[in-house]
Motif scaffolding. Structure first.
Motif, PDB file in Angstrom:
ATOM      1  N   ASN A 169     -28.153  51.984  23.616  1.00  0.00           N
ATOM      2  CA  ASN A 169     -27.205  51.119  22.921  1.00  0.00           C
ATOM      3  C   ASN A 169     -27.433  51.307  21.424  1.00  0.00           C
ATOM      4  O   ASN A 169     -28.503  50.950  20.921  1.00  0.00           O
ATOM      5  CB  ASN A 169     -27.440  49.645  23.269  1.00  0.00           C
ATOM      6  N   LEU A 170     -26.453  51.862  20.733  1.00  0.00           N
ATOM      7  CA  LEU A 170     -26.560  52.011  19.287  1.00  0.00           C
ATOM      8  C   LEU A 170     -25.848  50.850  18.608  1.00  0.00           C
ATOM      9  O   LEU A 170     -24.938  50.243  19.176  1.00  0.00           O
ATOM     10  CB  LEU A 170     -25.967  53.346  18.844  1.00  0.00           C
ATOM     11  N   HIS A 171     -26.270  50.554  17.381  1.00  0.00           N
ATOM     12  CA  HIS A 171     -25.670  49.442  16.648  1.00  0.00           C
ATOM     13  C   HIS A 171     -24.168  49.648  16.492  1.00  0.00           C
ATOM     14  O   HIS A 171     -23.731  50.725  16.062  1.00  0.00           O
ATOM     15  CB  HIS A 171     -26.281  49.298  15.256  1.00  0.00           C
ATOM     16  N   PRO A 172     -23.374  48.640  16.817  1.00  0.00           N
ATOM     17  CA  PRO A 172     -21.933  48.741  16.573  1.00  0.00           C
ATOM     18  C   PRO A 172     -21.641  48.592  15.082  1.00  0.00           C
ATOM     19  O   PRO A 172     -22.477  48.097  14.325  1.00  0.00           O
ATOM     20  CB  PRO A 172     -21.364  47.560  17.365  1.00  0.00           C
ATOM     21  N   VAL A 173     -20.486  49.038  14.672  1.00  0.00           N
ATOM     22  CA  VAL A 173     -20.051  48.868  13.288  1.00  0.00           C
ATOM     23  C   VAL A 173     -18.830  47.950  13.343  1.00  0.00           C
ATOM     24  O   VAL A 173     -17.712  48.393  13.575  1.00  0.00           O
ATOM     25  CB  VAL A 173     -19.742  50.223  12.613  1.00  0.00           C
ATOM     26  N   ILE A 174     -19.100  46.672  13.179  1.00  0.00           N
ATOM     27  CA  ILE A 174     -18.117  45.614  13.386  1.00  0.00           C
ATOM     28  C   ILE A 174     -17.644  45.068  12.045  1.00  0.00           C
ATOM     29  O   ILE A 174     -18.463  44.636  11.230  1.00  0.00           O
ATOM     30  CB  ILE A 174     -18.730  44.463  14.221  1.00  0.00           C
ATOM     31  N   PRO A 175     -16.338  45.075  11.806  1.00  0.00           N
ATOM     32  CA  PRO A 175     -15.837  44.515  10.546  1.00  0.00           C
ATOM     33  C   PRO A 175     -16.194  43.035  10.441  1.00  0.00           C
ATOM     34  O   PRO A 175     -16.088  42.291  11.393  1.00  0.00           O
ATOM     35  CB  PRO A 175     -14.328  44.725  10.621  1.00  0.00           C
ATOM     36  N   ILE A 224     -27.167  58.202   8.497  1.00  0.00           N
ATOM     37  CA  ILE A 224     -27.033  56.734   8.605  1.00  0.00           C
ATOM     38  C   ILE A 224     -25.814  56.278   7.810  1.00  0.00           C
ATOM     39  O   ILE A 224     -25.006  55.470   8.287  1.00  0.00           O
ATOM     40  CB  ILE A 224     -28.302  56.022   8.090  1.00  0.00           C
ATOM     41  N   LYS A 225     -25.668  56.797   6.620  1.00  0.00           N
ATOM     42  CA  LYS A 225     -24.517  56.428   5.779  1.00  0.00           C
ATOM     43  C   LYS A 225     -23.211  56.865   6.434  1.00  0.00           C
ATOM     44  O   LYS A 225     -22.240  56.111   6.447  1.00  0.00           O
ATOM     45  CB  LYS A 225     -24.659  57.052   4.394  1.00  0.00           C
ATOM     46  N   GLN A 226     -23.195  58.066   6.989  1.00  0.00           N
ATOM     47  CA  GLN A 226     -21.995  58.551   7.675  1.00  0.00           C
ATOM     48  C   GLN A 226     -21.682  57.689   8.897  1.00  0.00           C
ATOM     49  O   GLN A 226     -20.518  57.398   9.173  1.00  0.00           O
ATOM     50  CB  GLN A 226     -22.172  60.006   8.096  1.00  0.00           C
ATOM     51  N   MET A 272     -20.132  63.745  11.594  1.00  0.00           N
ATOM     52  CA  MET A 272     -20.287  62.484  12.302  1.00  0.00           C
ATOM     53  C   MET A 272     -18.958  62.051  12.928  1.00  0.00           C
ATOM     54  O   MET A 272     -18.949  61.581  14.051  1.00  0.00           O
ATOM     55  CB  MET A 272     -20.812  61.418  11.344  1.00  0.00           C
ATOM     56  N   LYS A 273     -17.867  62.225  12.186  1.00  0.00           N
ATOM     57  CA  LYS A 273     -16.567  61.817  12.733  1.00  0.00           C
ATOM     58  C   LYS A 273     -16.237  62.585  14.007  1.00  0.00           C
ATOM     59  O   LYS A 273     -15.672  62.020  14.938  1.00  0.00           O
ATOM     60  CB  LYS A 273     -15.465  61.966  11.688  1.00  0.00           C
ATOM     61  N   GLN A 274     -16.612  63.868  14.045  1.00  0.00           N
ATOM     62  CA  GLN A 274     -16.377  64.654  15.250  1.00  0.00           C
ATOM     63  C   GLN A 274     -17.179  64.088  16.426  1.00  0.00           C
ATOM     64  O   GLN A 274     -16.670  64.002  17.543  1.00  0.00           O
ATOM     65  CB  GLN A 274     -16.725  66.122  15.023  1.00  0.00           C
ATOM     66  N   ALA A 275     -18.419  63.698  16.170  1.00  0.00           N
ATOM     67  CA  ALA A 275     -19.252  63.111  17.230  1.00  0.00           C
ATOM     68  C   ALA A 275     -18.602  61.837  17.761  1.00  0.00           C
ATOM     69  O   ALA A 275     -18.538  61.616  18.976  1.00  0.00           O
ATOM     70  CB  ALA A 275     -20.658  62.817  16.705  1.00  0.00           C
ATOM     71  N   PHE A 276     -18.104  60.992  16.861  1.00  0.00           N
ATOM     72  CA  PHE A 276     -17.419  59.770  17.285  1.00  0.00           C
ATOM     73  C   PHE A 276     -16.149  60.096  18.064  1.00  0.00           C
ATOM     74  O   PHE A 276     -15.857  59.452  19.073  1.00  0.00           O
ATOM     75  CB  PHE A 276     -17.083  58.874  16.085  1.00  0.00           C
ATOM     76  N   ASN A 277     -15.382  61.070  17.599  1.00  0.00           N
ATOM     77  CA  ASN A 277     -14.157  61.447  18.309  1.00  0.00           C
ATOM     78  C   ASN A 277     -14.459  61.901  19.728  1.00  0.00           C
ATOM     79  O   ASN A 277     -13.746  61.543  20.672  1.00  0.00           O
ATOM     80  CB  ASN A 277     -13.401  62.533  17.552  1.00  0.00           C
ATOM     81  N   ILE A 278     -15.512  62.690  19.894  1.00  0.00           N
ATOM     82  CA  ILE A 278     -15.903  63.163  21.226  1.00  0.00           C
ATOM     83  C   ILE A 278     -16.329  61.987  22.097  1.00  0.00           C
ATOM     84  O   ILE A 278     -15.850  61.824  23.220  1.00  0.00           O
ATOM     85  CB  ILE A 278     -17.028  64.219  21.125  1.00  0.00           C
ATOM     86  N   TYR A 279     -17.219  61.152  21.571  1.00  0.00           N
ATOM     87  CA  TYR A 279     -17.722  60.011  22.353  1.00  0.00           C
ATOM     88  C   TYR A 279     -16.588  59.062  22.739  1.00  0.00           C
ATOM     89  O   TYR A 279     -16.427  58.706  23.906  1.00  0.00           O
ATOM     90  CB  TYR A 279     -18.805  59.241  21.583  1.00  0.00           C
ATOM     91  N   PHE A 280     -15.806  58.627  21.756  1.00  0.00           N
ATOM     92  CA  PHE A 280     -14.763  57.648  22.053  1.00  0.00           C
ATOM     93  C   PHE A 280     -13.643  58.253  22.887  1.00  0.00           C
ATOM     94  O   PHE A 280     -13.004  57.546  23.663  1.00  0.00           O
ATOM     95  CB  PHE A 280     -14.240  56.991  20.773  1.00  0.00           C
ATOM     96  N   GLY A 281     -13.403  59.551  22.767  1.00  0.00           N
ATOM     97  CA  GLY A 281     -12.451  60.213  23.660  1.00  0.00           C
ATOM     98  C   GLY A 281     -12.906  60.105  25.105  1.00  0.00           C
ATOM     99  O   GLY A 281     -12.122  59.766  25.996  1.00  0.00           O
ATOM    100  N   LEU A 318     -15.343  52.172   2.431  1.00  0.00           N
ATOM    101  CA  LEU A 318     -16.688  52.697   2.596  1.00  0.00           C
ATOM    102  C   LEU A 318     -17.711  51.752   1.983  1.00  0.00           C
ATOM    103  O   LEU A 318     -17.450  51.127   0.951  1.00  0.00           O
ATOM    104  CB  LEU A 318     -16.803  54.078   1.965  1.00  0.00           C
ATOM    105  N   PHE A 319     -18.860  51.669   2.634  1.00  0.00           N
ATOM    106  CA  PHE A 319     -19.935  50.836   2.134  1.00  0.00           C
ATOM    107  C   PHE A 319     -20.836  51.678   1.249  1.00  0.00           C
ATOM    108  O   PHE A 319     -21.232  52.772   1.610  1.00  0.00           O
ATOM    109  CB  PHE A 319     -20.734  50.231   3.291  1.00  0.00           C
ATOM    110  N   ASN A 320     -21.178  51.145   0.081  1.00  0.00           N
ATOM    111  CA  ASN A 320     -22.085  51.819  -0.834  1.00  0.00           C
ATOM    112  C   ASN A 320     -23.503  51.312  -0.553  1.00  0.00           C
ATOM    113  O   ASN A 320     -23.767  50.124  -0.681  1.00  0.00           O
ATOM    114  CB  ASN A 320     -21.673  51.520  -2.276  1.00  0.00           C
ATOM    115  N   PHE A 321     -24.383  52.203  -0.181  1.00  0.00           N
ATOM    116  CA  PHE A 321     -25.743  51.838   0.205  1.00  0.00           C
ATOM    117  C   PHE A 321     -26.722  51.781  -0.963  1.00  0.00           C
ATOM    118  O   PHE A 321     -27.914  51.547  -0.754  1.00  0.00           O
ATOM    119  CB  PHE A 321     -26.263  52.828   1.263  1.00  0.00           C
ATOM    120  N   ASP A 322     -26.254  51.965  -2.187  1.00  0.00           N
ATOM    121  CA  ASP A 322     -27.155  52.010  -3.348  1.00  0.00           C
ATOM    122  C   ASP A 322     -28.022  50.764  -3.475  1.00  0.00           C
ATOM    123  O   ASP A 322     -29.234  50.856  -3.689  1.00  0.00           O
ATOM    124  CB  ASP A 322     -26.366  52.212  -4.648  1.00  0.00           C
ATOM    125  N   GLU A 323     -27.423  49.586  -3.336  1.00  0.00           N
ATOM    126  CA  GLU A 323     -28.180  48.344  -3.494  1.00  0.00           C
ATOM    127  C   GLU A 323     -29.229  48.193  -2.387  1.00  0.00           C
ATOM    128  O   GLU A 323     -30.361  47.795  -2.643  1.00  0.00           O
ATOM    129  CB  GLU A 323     -27.237  47.132  -3.482  1.00  0.00           C
TER     130      GLU A 323
END
Length: 178
Positions: free
Chosen positions: A97-103, A75-77, A1-10, A57-62
């Protein structure tokens, strides 16, 4: 997933530099943690931004327990790879348009969307909403296979879009001018 983000954001950063000689811009949002912004708000209400490495990292267990589902690993990645304010582009003939990941906002916003979606699907979660296309149809991920579809809610149909979330993100393109 990180590689996909690196390609897109590059590609995104290159396009903005090429056409605007700047970083990407977005409307200022006071809910967003300031570290995401690379400038002060301009007279039109816009700020420069760029993606940032995500260390917490967010824990999705709950969430998985509350929704009685095991979320697909992609999804977790997606939500644990990096912070970003916008992820949009063209794939096939669709403007995605994909969901942003906003702090400070995510993944809480995604979780609320997921819960509403589960309820609308009568507590059956075969698909997970991850965004939308320009005509308002949802972009969903098959929670079993990781494949990406466009959901036509009115016709209850799912049109295949991509084999994976990684493939979708890497394949997003841009118009000639931004």
């Amino acid at each position: 997933m990180k590689q996909a983000f690196n390609i897109y954001f590059g590609k995104l950063l290159d396009k903005w530099r090429e056409y605007n000689n700047s970083l990407p811009q977005i409307s200022f949002n006071e809910e967003v943690d300031e570290f995401m912004y690379e400038s002060k708000e301009d007279e039109y209400g816009y700020v420069f931004w760029k993606p940032k490495e995500k260390r917490e990292l967010f824990n999705f267990d709950e969430v998985e327990s509350q929704c009685n589902v095991q979320l697909h690993n992609s999804i977790k990645q997606y939500f644990n790879s990096c912070w970003f304010l916008e992820l949009t582009g063209y794939f096939s003939s669709y403007h995605i348009n994909l969901h942003p990941v906003i702090p400070g906002v995510e993944p809480d916003y995604f979780i609320s969307i997921l819960k509403d979606y589960v309820e609308s699907q009568h507590d059956i979660l075969k698909y997970i909403p991850i965004g939308f296309e320009s005509n308002g149809m949802l972009i969903v991920l098959d929670n079993n296979t990781g494949e990406i579809f466009i959901e036509d809610f009115e016709l209850n149909e799912y049109k295949p879009l991509s084999k994976s979330l990684d493939q979708l993100i890497q394949g997003l393109g841009f118009k000639e001018q931004m």
